[in-house]
Design a protein around this motif. Structure first.
Motif, PDB file in Angstrom:
ATOM      1  N   CYS A   1       4.723  -1.279  14.128  1.00  0.00           N
ATOM      2  CA  CYS A   1       4.733  -2.551  13.411  1.00  0.00           C
ATOM      3  C   CYS A   1       5.393  -3.646  14.240  1.00  0.00           C
ATOM      4  O   CYS A   1       4.900  -4.777  14.307  1.00  0.00           O
ATOM      5  CB  CYS A   1       5.458  -2.374  12.075  1.00  0.00           C
TER       6      CYS A   1
ATOM      7  N   CYS B   1       5.669  -1.902   6.350  1.00  0.00           N
ATOM      8  CA  CYS B   1       4.875  -3.098   6.079  1.00  0.00           C
ATOM      9  C   CYS B   1       5.279  -4.222   7.024  1.00  0.00           C
ATOM     10  O   CYS B   1       6.425  -4.328   7.430  1.00  0.00           O
ATOM     11  CB  CYS B   1       5.089  -3.577   4.647  1.00  0.00           C
TER      12      CYS B   1
ATOM     13  N   TYR C   1       2.289 -13.080   3.302  1.00  0.00           N
ATOM     14  CA  TYR C   1       1.654 -11.861   2.811  1.00  0.00           C
ATOM     15  C   TYR C   1       2.244 -10.629   3.481  1.00  0.00           C
ATOM     16  O   TYR C   1       2.936 -10.729   4.491  1.00  0.00           O
ATOM     17  CB  TYR C   1       0.134 -11.910   3.033  1.00  0.00           C
ATOM     18  N   TYR C   2       1.967  -9.483   2.881  1.00  0.00           N
ATOM     19  CA  TYR C   2       2.402  -8.188   3.405  1.00  0.00           C
ATOM     20  C   TYR C   2       1.176  -7.431   3.892  1.00  0.00           C
ATOM     21  O   TYR C   2       0.147  -7.411   3.232  1.00  0.00           O
ATOM     22  CB  TYR C   2       3.100  -7.360   2.328  1.00  0.00           C
ATOM     23  N   ASP C   3       1.318  -6.807   5.037  1.00  0.00           N
ATOM     24  CA  ASP C   3       0.260  -5.989   5.612  1.00  0.00           C
ATOM     25  C   ASP C   3       0.833  -4.586   5.786  1.00  0.00           C
ATOM     26  O   ASP C   3       1.577  -4.323   6.724  1.00  0.00           O
ATOM     27  CB  ASP C   3      -0.173  -6.582   6.950  1.00  0.00           C
ATOM     28  N   CYS C   4       0.513  -3.697   4.872  1.00  0.00           N
ATOM     29  CA  CYS C   4       1.079  -2.346   4.881  1.00  0.00           C
ATOM     30  C   CYS C   4       0.054  -1.364   5.428  1.00  0.00           C
ATOM     31  O   CYS C   4      -0.711  -0.743   4.682  1.00  0.00           O
ATOM     32  CB  CYS C   4       1.503  -1.936   3.472  1.00  0.00           C
ATOM     33  N   ARG C   5       0.052  -1.218   6.733  1.00  0.00           N
ATOM     34  CA  ARG C   5      -0.859  -0.252   7.366  1.00  0.00           C
ATOM     35  C   ARG C   5      -0.236   0.384   8.599  1.00  0.00           C
ATOM     36  O   ARG C   5      -0.942   0.812   9.507  1.00  0.00           O
ATOM     37  CB  ARG C   5      -2.178  -0.928   7.714  1.00  0.00           C
TER      38      ARG C   5
ATOM     39  N   ASP D   1       0.862  -1.176   0.000  1.00  0.00           N
ATOM     40  CA  ASP D   1       0.000   0.000   0.000  1.00  0.00           C
ATOM     41  C   ASP D   1       0.901   1.229   0.000  1.00  0.00           C
ATOM     42  O   ASP D   1       1.665   1.434   0.944  1.00  0.00           O
ATOM     43  CB  ASP D   1      -0.889  -0.017   1.235  1.00  0.00           C
TER      44      ASP D   1
END
Length: 77
Positions: free
Chosen positions: A43, A22, A32-36, A16
């Motif tokens: 993080c 991320c 998976y990548y979690d970009c928040r 994102d």
């Protein structure tokens, strides 16, 4: 002989561009990548105790390139 290949559906690896950090999560058969995340400490708190690692988002829209010096104003020695 007929060979059948069974594959699991792959989740798209997306970044994102709105967030600078991320979380890369490893799970059984699915990474998976979690970009928040806005900061590395934020993080890291989420990654703690999990098979996960925080990385800098290479596609962050607010990122700027390295600032070069203007050599016209450097003094020659």
């Amino acid at each position: 002989m007929l060979a059948v290949s069974v594959t699991s559906s792959a989740r798209a690896q997306t970044y994102d561009p709105a967030f600078p950090v991320c979380l890369h999560v490893w799970t059984r058969g699915n990474n998976y990548y979690d970009c928040r995340y806005t900061t590395l400490p934020q993080c890291n708190a989420t990654a703690s105790g999990r098979a996960a690692q925080c990385i800098i988002n290479p596609y962050y829209a607010g990122a700027t390139g390295p600032q070069g010096r203007d050599r016209r104003y450097r003094r020659a020695y």
